[in-house]
Design an enzyme around this catalytic site. Structure first.
Site, PDB file in Angstrom:
ATOM      1  N   TYR A   1      12.469   1.118  -7.921  1.00  0.00           N
ATOM      2  CA  TYR A   1      11.815  -0.161  -8.229  1.00  0.00           C
ATOM      3  C   TYR A   1      12.456  -0.855  -9.422  1.00  0.00           C
ATOM      4  O   TYR A   1      12.485  -2.087  -9.483  1.00  0.00           O
ATOM      5  CB  TYR A   1      10.318   0.049  -8.472  1.00  0.00           C
TER       6      TYR A   1
ATOM      7  N   GLN B   1      19.927   5.999   2.335  1.00  0.00           N
ATOM      8  CA  GLN B   1      20.790   5.315   3.299  1.00  0.00           C
ATOM      9  C   GLN B   1      20.503   3.813   3.341  1.00  0.00           C
ATOM     10  O   GLN B   1      20.940   3.129   4.255  1.00  0.00           O
ATOM     11  CB  GLN B   1      20.603   5.929   4.695  1.00  0.00           C
ATOM     12  N   GLY B   2      19.725   3.325   2.366  1.00  0.00           N
ATOM     13  CA  GLY B   2      19.432   1.895   2.301  1.00  0.00           C
ATOM     14  C   GLY B   2      18.206   1.461   3.084  1.00  0.00           C
ATOM     15  O   GLY B   2      17.884   0.273   3.107  1.00  0.00           O
TER      16      GLY B   2
ATOM     17  N   VAL C   1       9.990   6.642   3.653  1.00  0.00           N
ATOM     18  CA  VAL C   1      11.180   6.873   4.465  1.00  0.00           C
ATOM     19  C   VAL C   1      11.266   8.381   4.677  1.00  0.00           C
ATOM     20  O   VAL C   1      11.159   9.156   3.718  1.00  0.00           O
ATOM     21  CB  VAL C   1      12.462   6.346   3.783  1.00  0.00           C
TER      22      VAL C   1
ATOM     23  N   GLU D   1       0.820  -1.208   0.000  1.00  0.00           N
ATOM     24  CA  GLU D   1       0.000   0.000   0.000  1.00  0.00           C
ATOM     25  C   GLU D   1       0.857   1.264   0.000  1.00  0.00           C
ATOM     26  O   GLU D   1       0.566   2.220  -0.713  1.00  0.00           O
ATOM     27  CB  GLU D   1      -0.935  -0.006   1.222  1.00  0.00           C
TER      28      GLU D   1
ATOM     29  N   GLY E   1      14.948   2.283   2.538  1.00  0.00           N
ATOM     30  CA  GLY E   1      13.890   1.856   1.614  1.00  0.00           C
ATOM     31  C   GLY E   1      14.170   0.467   1.059  1.00  0.00           C
ATOM     32  O   GLY E   1      13.269  -0.365   0.964  1.00  0.00           O
TER      33      GLY E   1
ATOM     34  N   ILE F   1       5.114   2.746   1.033  1.00  0.00           N
ATOM     35  CA  ILE F   1       6.439   2.630   1.623  1.00  0.00           C
ATOM     36  C   ILE F   1       6.968   4.064   1.730  1.00  0.00           C
ATOM     37  O   ILE F   1       6.951   4.803   0.749  1.00  0.00           O
ATOM     38  CB  ILE F   1       7.367   1.707   0.810  1.00  0.00           C
TER      39      ILE F   1
END
Length: 97
Positions: A78, A41-42, A34, A30, A44, A32
């Site tokens: 993505y 900074q990794g 950050v 749904e 996600g 995501i």
């Protein structure tokens, strides 16, 4: 799923399991998010990888989500996972009835 740094929530991934008559049970991501200060900074990647692992553990038939066509940073993120961007389906919405 929640990402924390020093007991501070800096990101989350919200998902649910849905059923498709064509594809069976799938995990729907749904949202995501950050916090801007903690992007790149990794975090996600960690959240998205955890989503994929959750789908594997539950033996689901796939993961799906939507991304706005103008959100190039998200699309670039993505693309690292080689998803299929489905141009065949059109999102339909009826607002508050």
């Amino acid at each position: 799923m929640v990402a924390e740094v020093d007991d501070l929530v800096v990101g989350f991934a919200l998902y649910y399991i849905r059923y498709s008559t064509w594809k069976g049970q799938r995990l729907y991501l749904e949202d995501i998010v950050v916090t801007e200060k903690f992007r790149r900074q990794g975090i996600g990647k960690m959240l998205f990888d955890a989503i994929l692992e959750e789908a594997r553990k539950k033996n689901l038939n796939g993961v799906l989500w939507q991304v706005l066509e103008w959100n190039e940073p998200a699309i670039n993120f993505y693309n690292k996972y080689s998803p299929t961007f489905n141009q065949e389906w059109i999102t339909c919405t009826i607002e508050k009835v």
